[in-house]
Write a protein that holds these residues in place. Sequence first.
Motif, PDB file in Angstrom:
ATOM      1  N   LYS A 168     106.883  55.554  84.009  1.00  0.00           N
ATOM      2  CA  LYS A 168     108.303  55.861  83.779  1.00  0.00           C
ATOM      3  C   LYS A 168     108.939  56.475  85.023  1.00  0.00           C
ATOM      4  O   LYS A 168     110.071  56.158  85.383  1.00  0.00           O
ATOM      5  CB  LYS A 168     108.446  56.817  82.588  1.00  0.00           C
ATOM      6  CG  LYS A 168     108.265  56.128  81.244  1.00  0.00           C
ATOM      7  CD  LYS A 168     108.019  57.093  80.122  1.00  0.00           C
ATOM      8  CE  LYS A 168     109.226  57.912  79.779  1.00  0.00           C
ATOM      9  NZ  LYS A 168     108.940  58.871  78.680  1.00  0.00           N
ATOM     10  N   TYR A 197     109.884  53.847  87.436  1.00  0.00           N
ATOM     11  CA  TYR A 197     111.142  53.160  87.094  1.00  0.00           C
ATOM     12  C   TYR A 197     112.341  53.987  87.577  1.00  0.00           C
ATOM     13  O   TYR A 197     113.309  53.458  88.116  1.00  0.00           O
ATOM     14  CB  TYR A 197     111.269  52.948  85.583  1.00  0.00           C
ATOM     15  CG  TYR A 197     110.222  52.053  84.967  1.00  0.00           C
ATOM     16  CD1 TYR A 197     109.727  50.942  85.649  1.00  0.00           C
ATOM     17  CD2 TYR A 197     109.732  52.304  83.685  1.00  0.00           C
ATOM     18  CE1 TYR A 197     108.765  50.123  85.063  1.00  0.00           C
ATOM     19  CE2 TYR A 197     108.778  51.487  83.096  1.00  0.00           C
ATOM     20  CZ  TYR A 197     108.294  50.407  83.792  1.00  0.00           C
ATOM     21  OH  TYR A 197     107.361  49.607  83.225  1.00  0.00           O
ATOM     22  N   VAL A 198     112.260  55.289  87.338  1.00  0.00           N
ATOM     23  CA  VAL A 198     113.375  56.179  87.704  1.00  0.00           C
ATOM     24  C   VAL A 198     113.610  56.132  89.210  1.00  0.00           C
ATOM     25  O   VAL A 198     114.749  55.976  89.682  1.00  0.00           O
ATOM     26  CB  VAL A 198     113.079  57.627  87.231  1.00  0.00           C
ATOM     27  CG1 VAL A 198     114.066  58.612  87.855  1.00  0.00           C
ATOM     28  CG2 VAL A 198     113.140  57.716  85.719  1.00  0.00           C
ATOM     29  N   LYS A 223     115.105  52.880  90.338  1.00  0.00           N
ATOM     30  CA  LYS A 223     116.529  52.850  89.963  1.00  0.00           C
ATOM     31  C   LYS A 223     117.354  53.679  90.960  1.00  0.00           C
ATOM     32  O   LYS A 223     118.421  53.244  91.418  1.00  0.00           O
ATOM     33  CB  LYS A 223     116.677  53.418  88.538  1.00  0.00           C
ATOM     34  CG  LYS A 223     118.091  53.549  88.041  1.00  0.00           C
ATOM     35  CD  LYS A 223     118.589  52.244  87.505  1.00  0.00           C
ATOM     36  CE  LYS A 223     119.998  52.363  86.958  1.00  0.00           C
ATOM     37  NZ  LYS A 223     120.594  51.067  86.708  1.00  0.00           N
ATOM     38  N   PHE A 280     107.671  64.318  84.094  1.00  0.00           N
ATOM     39  CA  PHE A 280     108.698  63.270  84.153  1.00  0.00           C
ATOM     40  C   PHE A 280     110.088  63.863  84.376  1.00  0.00           C
ATOM     41  O   PHE A 280     110.458  64.850  83.743  1.00  0.00           O
ATOM     42  CB  PHE A 280     108.669  62.455  82.856  1.00  0.00           C
ATOM     43  CG  PHE A 280     109.788  61.469  82.755  1.00  0.00           C
ATOM     44  CD1 PHE A 280     109.784  60.325  83.543  1.00  0.00           C
ATOM     45  CD2 PHE A 280     110.859  61.686  81.894  1.00  0.00           C
ATOM     46  CE1 PHE A 280     110.834  59.418  83.471  1.00  0.00           C
ATOM     47  CE2 PHE A 280     111.900  60.787  81.815  1.00  0.00           C
ATOM     48  CZ  PHE A 280     111.881  59.651  82.611  1.00  0.00           C
ATOM     49  N   VAL A 298     116.615  60.045  85.483  1.00  0.00           N
ATOM     50  CA  VAL A 298     117.577  59.709  86.539  1.00  0.00           C
ATOM     51  C   VAL A 298     118.649  60.796  86.617  1.00  0.00           C
ATOM     52  O   VAL A 298     118.979  61.298  87.699  1.00  0.00           O
ATOM     53  CB  VAL A 298     118.227  58.329  86.249  1.00  0.00           C
ATOM     54  CG1 VAL A 298     119.365  58.042  87.223  1.00  0.00           C
ATOM     55  CG2 VAL A 298     117.192  57.217  86.301  1.00  0.00           C
TER      56      VAL A 298
END
Lengths: 238, 416
Positions: free
Chosen positions: A147, A150-151, A154, A202, A205
């Motif tokens: 995860k 992904y952040v 992005k 975690f 964004v």
Amino acid sequence: MNKNLINWKKYAYSFGITAAIFVTAIYISNFFGQKKIDEIRSIQDKIAIDILSSETQFALLEQASCEDVGGASALSSELENLENKLSFTERDRGSNDPEVITLKRYYSLLEIKDYLLLQKISQKCKTTPVTIIYFYSNKGDCSDCTKMGYVLTKLRETYPALRVYSFDYNIDLSAVQTLIGVKNVKNELPAIVIGNKNLYGFQSVEAIEALPELKPLKDALMASSTTKKMQNATSTGR
Amino acid sequence: MPDASNIIVYIFLFISLYYEIFLLITYFERRFEMQEENIPIGNRIKKYPTASIIVPCWNEEKTISKTIHSLLNLDYPKNKLQIIVVDDGSTDGTWKTIQKFQTNPQISIHRKENGGKYTALNFGLTLVTSELVGCLDADSYVDKDALKHIVLYFQNDKEVKAVTPSVQIWKPETILQMIQKVEYGWGTFVRKMLSYLGAMYVTPGPFSIFRTELFAELGGYRHAHQTEDMELALRLQTNHYKMVNAHNARVYTVAPRTLGKLYKQRLRWTYGFIKNTFDYKFLLFRKEYGNLGMFVLPIAFISLFSSLYIVISTIGTVITKTTTAYVKWQTIGFDFKPNGFSFDWFYVHTEVITIMSIIVFIGTLTILFTSRKMAEGHRKIGMDVVYFLALYSFIAPLWLGKALFNAAFSVKTNWR
């Protein structure tokens, strides 16, 4: 009476053809696999040359101005491409593949050199570049690392000026272990280093965007979108 | 170094490809012989043997009339063809429907207590006095020339004891029926190749024809886990009786319209296959039983597991990818880049498994094209093939898994 004769030759021919196809498939797979490794090596070589070139420029133009060095554009633009291809190869061949391990070690070294070069440029040009150093683990002990990846991807897409350096926390490379020591990063993954801050676990964004370190990037993005809007308005006659 | 699951997939892919290549070599070896078999019958039948067709029925009021009419329309001398309709204790209007045919001199109708299809067939066999005897399921219709095509094989080879037809789907309408149409077409090709290899292991219920004498020699039909047509074929093979396939003798059967009905039918077939293979396990890996024992039965048995394994691992991959996409969406929202597509060969998968899967798929397409030509006389590919390729692999494991479970734990499998 059905004699039920067995044509052993046909069995042998079929086996021969099947085996030949299988061997050909293995050969083709190895051929393309090697081509991909070669491509990664070639990108790594290009980055190494880019970095070496920039470092040499610095050495030659110790007293030169920021413009002479070329500012942030002196950095290699291939790091992201290399990272994507390396991640694909790691998924494809497995993280224990000796070829993948070697490539990752080299890539980590290039990242550290790129990071150091960026620090030099920022001193010379009096800029404050925004960098994120990201530590992950793919040993199966970091459920949030995917995860976090992904952040960061992005964020890099949203803010092209953001430079993200990702490192396998467990990689057997003394330079990375030194970086971990210098930045004082604990084994609580995922971990990110922004400016002087170490963040663990975690981060969404929004959470990262809210950090003051990202403000210059946000301001630059806003300024650029305002300029674009004005240009559009001018071109449409409004 | 590939992991254990990859090695299993390699083995299954190797076996699948080997089987496809073996069948295709057989096809290319025998294609001229097959072309000769395709010559129109004309006057090639020297003497029409007497034949009886038993039609066992149980609650088939919707289709029985059409089945009988298709038999009456056969291009065969009326005085040589007898139709024996056996109502196996129907509870609907089947008996009433078949009574309409009682005045036809070619037809004899009978009614007995329900005992299962094999009992109806055995009842019919006691009434047979002809040289040839066959069965036609009450949901199937025969092509006009089917019996003549079959008789030709008996005439040309006195050793032939049984001839099976090419079974096809009657007017497919639903997607499920179209999938079955392609599957039956595939079956037409495979059955013909198995015929050349002397390795057929089913004499299909719709219109397999036998020399009557064999029932006196080997006995009648058996319960055989409700797949008496498979048991009979294995019994014939055990006794080295010759069976061939008349791929140009076409019989049409009404395919299940719903997944539930298809599931029940296939569960019974697969369960019957597993149980009968166990009953006849002495055939396996014995040279005296030829290609059937050494190759075809073992491969058919292995394919149950390989299909199940490959599909389950494919479903696993799909679930993993879907979960990954969901997690990504949950983390960063919708991330679609309309202008972000650019081809880079680097990201094309070139692992051995991918390349081998493509080759096996090409082999499957080759057989599909060939089987279509054999079954329908053309190679045109329609939506039915698309449905078959896209869906069949995902629905077949439903009955494969359950049949293996039922066989392993001796769970009784019902007819309907």
